[in-house]
Design an enzyme around this catalytic site. Sequence first.
Site, PDB file in Angstrom:
ATOM      1  CG  ASP A  92      -3.344  -2.069  -3.837  1.00 30.77           C
ATOM      2  OD1 ASP A  92      -2.456  -2.681  -4.475  1.00 30.77           O
ATOM      3  OD2 ASP A  92      -3.912  -2.539  -2.832  1.00 30.77           O
ATOM      4  CD  GLU A 109       0.086  -6.782  -1.706  1.00 33.24           C
ATOM      5  OE1 GLU A 109       0.702  -7.666  -1.098  1.00 33.24           O
ATOM      6  OE2 GLU A 109      -0.066  -5.627  -1.261  1.00 33.24           O
ATOM      7  CG  HIS A 164       1.927  -0.332   5.169  1.00 31.35           C
ATOM      8  ND1 HIS A 164       1.204  -1.437   5.557  1.00 31.35           N
ATOM      9  CD2 HIS A 164       2.176  -0.521   3.843  1.00 31.35           C
ATOM     10  CE1 HIS A 164       1.027  -2.246   4.522  1.00 31.35           C
ATOM     11  NE2 HIS A 164       1.616  -1.709   3.464  1.00 31.35           N
TER      12      HIS A 164
END
Length: 380
Positions: A70, A122, A337
Amino acid sequence: MVSPSYAVELLQKALELYTPSRSEAALANMIKDKCTNELGFEQVSIDSVGNVIASKGTGEPRILLCGHMDTVPGQVPVRIEDGYLYGRGASDAKAPLIAMLLAASQFPKQSGTVIFAGVVDEEGNATGVKNLVKSKIGLDYAMFGEPSGIDNITIAYKGRLAIRLTCDVGDSAHASAPWLARNSIEEMHDFWRAIKAEIEKVGTADTKANSISCTLTEISGGSSHNVTPQKCKITIDMRIPTITTCQNVLDTVDNVITRVAKEKGVKATYRIEDRTDPFEADHSSALVRALSLGILDVRKKRPVLLRKTGTGDMNVLGNTFKIPVVTYGPGDPHASHTADERVNVEEYVNSIEVFSRALFHMSRIHHIRKQQNGDGKKGK
């Protein structure tokens, strides 16, 4: 041997699949297909929560290579530019995931048992690795895939304690007469300030790695633009160093909430959203040595051991299984991210060989130490 072009193509396909937490099925199915039809794994399955698990070989050592499928939400256009492969998850953590998959596929069957696990969630509540732990899988060693940078090994992660706090003042009023009711958002501000002040008082250390961090990540309150809010909710994310525990921090926060609620005469309740204790690996373990030798073989330099301020799946398995564990993988953690998340293509390809060499050294060291012990016990 896996060719660099195949490795890059497979990672690119993985990046083209959008897999925010709990939406990893497409990638799990792709990995399962590759394991079954191209990569030579002997047993391949997808478990009840969506983890894909593949294994090959028999006997000891039993080595787990575990990465997560993920990503955080948000898409990054997949492309190769100036030696970098861009895409959501390129750094965190599909490059480590696919590198481990390809390294595991090259592990000689006679050298032991290698188990590859691509786990879910996660970035959420660690549903995947928690289910893996509950399955009581038999292991001697475990490597987790996260972006440490190709020349570094992560040996420690902070724990995480996340709570959802609700303040309920019991009534509301028209916004033109705010004196008729308390304002839950304003009251919540006092709770937050008190919690943050207490955490900073007990948790500030000389380094960020040894300090407790405390940050407000979500807030909601009110029912209408012209009505004072009866309820307000906030999410507080706290990262816990190895010098303390989640329970100690939770006790501190609980005391603050109880005290402030009593002083203000309002109702305050909370629920725990996530609770993962901190973990630090044994620096002298055979696994850290094997991975260090793998980096030395490929990169011709000794790795740096890192303590990170984030939290990873290593914490969950490491605190439950009494075996050597470590975290490693290509990618810049600071690119994770972000809107231009990327991984250096050459470093990604090199990391496959690092994992392969680490597996070779792990098998070799395990058998040497077993012979030296003479009693079948593993060296630490």
